[in-house]
Design an enzyme around this catalytic site. Structure first.
Site, PDB file in Angstrom:
ATOM      1  N   SER A 279       0.873  -1.173   0.000  1.00 27.85           N
ATOM      2  CA  SER A 279       0.000   0.000   0.000  1.00 27.85           C
ATOM      3  C   SER A 279       0.909   1.222   0.000  1.00 27.85           C
ATOM      4  O   SER A 279       1.820   1.328   0.825  1.00 27.85           O
ATOM      5  CB  SER A 279      -0.889  -0.006   1.239  1.00 27.85           C
ATOM      6  N   GLU A 280       0.671   2.151  -0.916  1.00 28.76           N
ATOM      7  CA  GLU A 280       1.667   3.195  -1.162  1.00 28.76           C
ATOM      8  C   GLU A 280       1.844   4.148   0.013  1.00 28.76           C
ATOM      9  O   GLU A 280       2.812   4.906   0.065  1.00 28.76           O
ATOM     10  CB  GLU A 280       1.381   3.959  -2.463  1.00 28.76           C
ATOM     11  N   ASN A 281       0.926   4.120   0.985  1.00 30.36           N
ATOM     12  CA  ASN A 281       1.125   4.964   2.161  1.00 30.36           C
ATOM     13  C   ASN A 281       2.090   4.339   3.173  1.00 30.36           C
ATOM     14  O   ASN A 281       2.357   4.939   4.209  1.00 30.36           O
ATOM     15  CB  ASN A 281      -0.212   5.291   2.841  1.00 30.36           C
TER      16      ASN A 281
END
Lengths: 209, 233, 209, 233
Positions: free
Chosen positions: C46-48
């Site tokens: 997840s890019e966060n």
């Protein structure tokens, strides 16, 4: 340690402010750290990935994987951190090292620094020298005023290979404290027993009082 | 425990290492070296290597053995110092040596791993390092254009690894390992300890397994100290 | 869930290989993760700042500071790691995400992807869409073949704002699986009950068998 | 416990925040917001701010209150989404908005903090993001030139801090905080927990204190969840 070296180290120590990040170059600069009280709130940075070096380890407690950039065994102080070289040089190049105290082969009155290579000498390499000189917020050079061959290290222009241009803010030598201001050095203070004329005689650039 | 990315031996860890490969090896001098992998490359038979390493060995040990064996054609490093084998190679011209400022060295590796093909840095402007490079003034400061340094293999020493290749380092062990692992097509982690999945809490992982392709368990190391400095008790 | 959506999700699932890193876009792609067995050795990114997302939390165990890029509460699987956005996008842009399964507004036969903005529509923003499309090793688009307005999403060229050029390797729709190969799509397989002619009728670019 | 970089209250934490400042605020939507500092800026009186934030608030909360108060002149963000205050500001033109791909956004911050004035990235080539930017083909791939994004202030949420400003994050709390702290002249850490020096082991520090100028202890937070998704028990 000679008396003048002791005075030089103490004068360099006076440049260090509490709660700051300081990188000490290999050689004489490293020894400034020995004068810091154990509980001084100063974080010594080592470019191989330490912020908060402590003293050398007690005999028998050395750790082969806890070294400084001079590959000497070291310890960590309370509040230290370890990290990789990419972050370490982000810290250095990004201006998060408040003060670097570095050795020098030559320093010019325009702030140019030469400290990594002697022409015709053995190639030692660059290491972190160029990044520290270009990146630290304040660069103080700690060096003897005159090289072993009798030539002055404080010059109107460097003749050895450049480390970084216009990088040096202050030079501390056995003769005194001198700030590069362009075409000359400004004399901030003289070592005990040294006259301005004596300093001028041993410097390859004008010195303003 | 699931096998995952673990390999059984050094030969498997180095499978696919070919002549002419660009190989990054972590460590600072002889500290934190992936010793089994370094020794393994001597047996692997690959030659004409480009070695990317901060020091390329010291005291005739570590990566200096690659220079002695004549399997290195080119070295990209930051420091030669008292590495006599590299000094000799330099003076005889038996290998070509590219000296890089250490910050630029690791940033070029990080850039390769992070998909940044090139970047500007103020380090080295006006010095020998600038020769042949584009100089550009950005935000009022002269900078050099530096390019990413991708690797075929990265051989890195780690403290602890799980089967996915999540990694923790010990003290100053990390140095160039994360950037090299990121930069490499094949990153091999030589791990002192292996733990199962979940053995490292998510917040405690130093380098996520996405950057590690193979894990080799090597519990003991020589760990030669170059400058043992101690206080008397 | 409609039958065709179920088939689409299962087909997308078949793209996922063990011991790989997979990023699932918001919407339909996210739901591919629901089909993964709990112990499948697949690391959802997840890019966060997560590698190794688990299922949604049990009621009462949600953590406001453990969310995915869609700002949904999530959990971590064994062997997960958390990190900051700089490292996360180094992972994405540097080609360390083996597979990204993304939604699309339009995909062209040359691999161009438009999935972030409808002209004249509300500006939603770019988020990680451009980095994922440009950086992932393999980009699979999962989308209905035809938009709600009846226009095909598979075209000879995108007319909506571009996300990334030539980025898409495969498109999975309710009509089948199609690979962009330049001036045309290649039909990899057709969904149950769909003919090649039917797929061609609903596609704005040639389809090679 | 030594005082170090700790400040007593929000006003001290924001001292020196002036009109026209460029302020980065960490958090992903409403998750992991430095809530006390965000509220404090409303009281601090600074206007005409450039807000650097991934989402600039949501649901009328968090940074959306800055938009409502009219103290923001410009927003640099990656996503607008359901932030109605930002949608409104966009459509009325009351603030100028620069939309940046998220990877470029955080890399520009990291670059500012790492002394890299500019870099090339393949992200955004051929898109609206490329407008007005230099395009250059490097190693066979077209790239955009992107510039560092330095901040005057960074307001970041952290889990644990010591008096030097060494920091640990919890789960997905880090997001943009490290890069923003690095990029800022003054980085303020809003910490849920304060520990003494030595309270975080050296190997467990996520962000070294060199990147943090002030530490504010704020033990409790609203921590609004935007999309609470759970499985039934």
């Amino acid at each position: 340690m000679s008396g003048s070296e002791d005075a030089m180290l103490r004068r360099a120590l006076a440049e260090i402010r509490p709660w700051t990040v300081v990188n000490l170059g290999i050689g004489l600069p490293t020894r400034v750290g020995d004068l810091l009280p154990a509980d001084a709130p100063v974080w010594l940075q080592s470019e191989n990935g330490i912020l908060g070096m402590g003293p050398f380890p007690l005999d028998g407690e050395e750790d082969a994987q806890l070294i400084n950039a001079g590959k000497q065994t070291v310890t960590l102080r309370e509040g230290a951190s370890t990290f990789d070289s990419a972050l370490s040089f982000a810290m250095i190049r990004g201006g998060h090292v408040d003060l670097a105290i570095l050795g020098a082969l030559q320093v010019a009155s325009n702030g140019d620094l030469a400290n990594w290579s002697v022409p015709g000498g053995r190639v030692m390499g660059i290491g972190g020298a160029m990044d520290l000189a270009a990146g630290a917020k304040r660069v103080v050079v700690l060096t003897r005023h005159v090289a072993k061959d009798g030539s002055s290290k404080l010059l109107g222009g460097v003749t050895y290979p450049l480390t970084a241009a216009g990088a040096v803010h202050r030079v501390i030598t056995d003769l005194g404290v001198f700030d590069p201001i362009g075409a000359a050095f400004r004399c901030v203070e003289l070592a005990s027993g040294v006259t301005l004329d004596a300093a001028r005689e041993q410097t390859g650039a004008p010195i303003h009082p | 425990m699931s096998r995952g990315k673990r390999v059984d031996d050094v030969a498997s860890a180095l499978e696919g290492l070919e002549d002419g490969a660009v190989v990054g090896v972590s460590g600072f001098g002889l500290s934190s070296n992936p010793e089994a992998l370094i020794a393994g490359v001597l047996d692997a038979g690959a030659r004409d290597l480009t070695l990317v390493s901060n020091n390329a060995g010291a005291m005739g040990l570590g990566l200096a053995t690659w220079l002695q064996a004549g399997i290195v054609a080119r070295v990209i490093c930051t420091y030669v110092g008292s590495n006599h084998d590299l000094q000799r190679a330099l003076s005889t011209g038996s290998v070509s040596v590219e000296l890089v400022p250490q910050g630029t060295f690791v940033e070029r590796l990080r850039a390769a791993g992070a998909g940044i093909p090139a970047f500007y840095t103020p380090t080295g402007v006006g010095t020998v390092v600038a020769e042949g490079k584009e100089v550009r003034t950005i935000a009022g400061r002269a900078c050099l254009l530096e390019h990413a340094l991708p690797l075929d293999f990265a051989l890195v020493r780690v403290h602890r690894a799980d089967p996915f290749g999540n990694v923790r380092f010990w003290r100053t062990q990390a140095n160039f390992a994360p950037a090299m692992a990121m930069a490499a097509r094949v990153a091999v982690a030589e791990a002192e300890q292996i733990v199962p999945l979940g053995g490292i809490d998510a917040d405690d992982v130093h380098l996520p397994g996405a950057f590690v392709q193979r894990v080799l368990h090597v519990p003991t190391h020589a760990d030669v100290i170059e400058h043992r400095i101690v206080r008397p008790r």
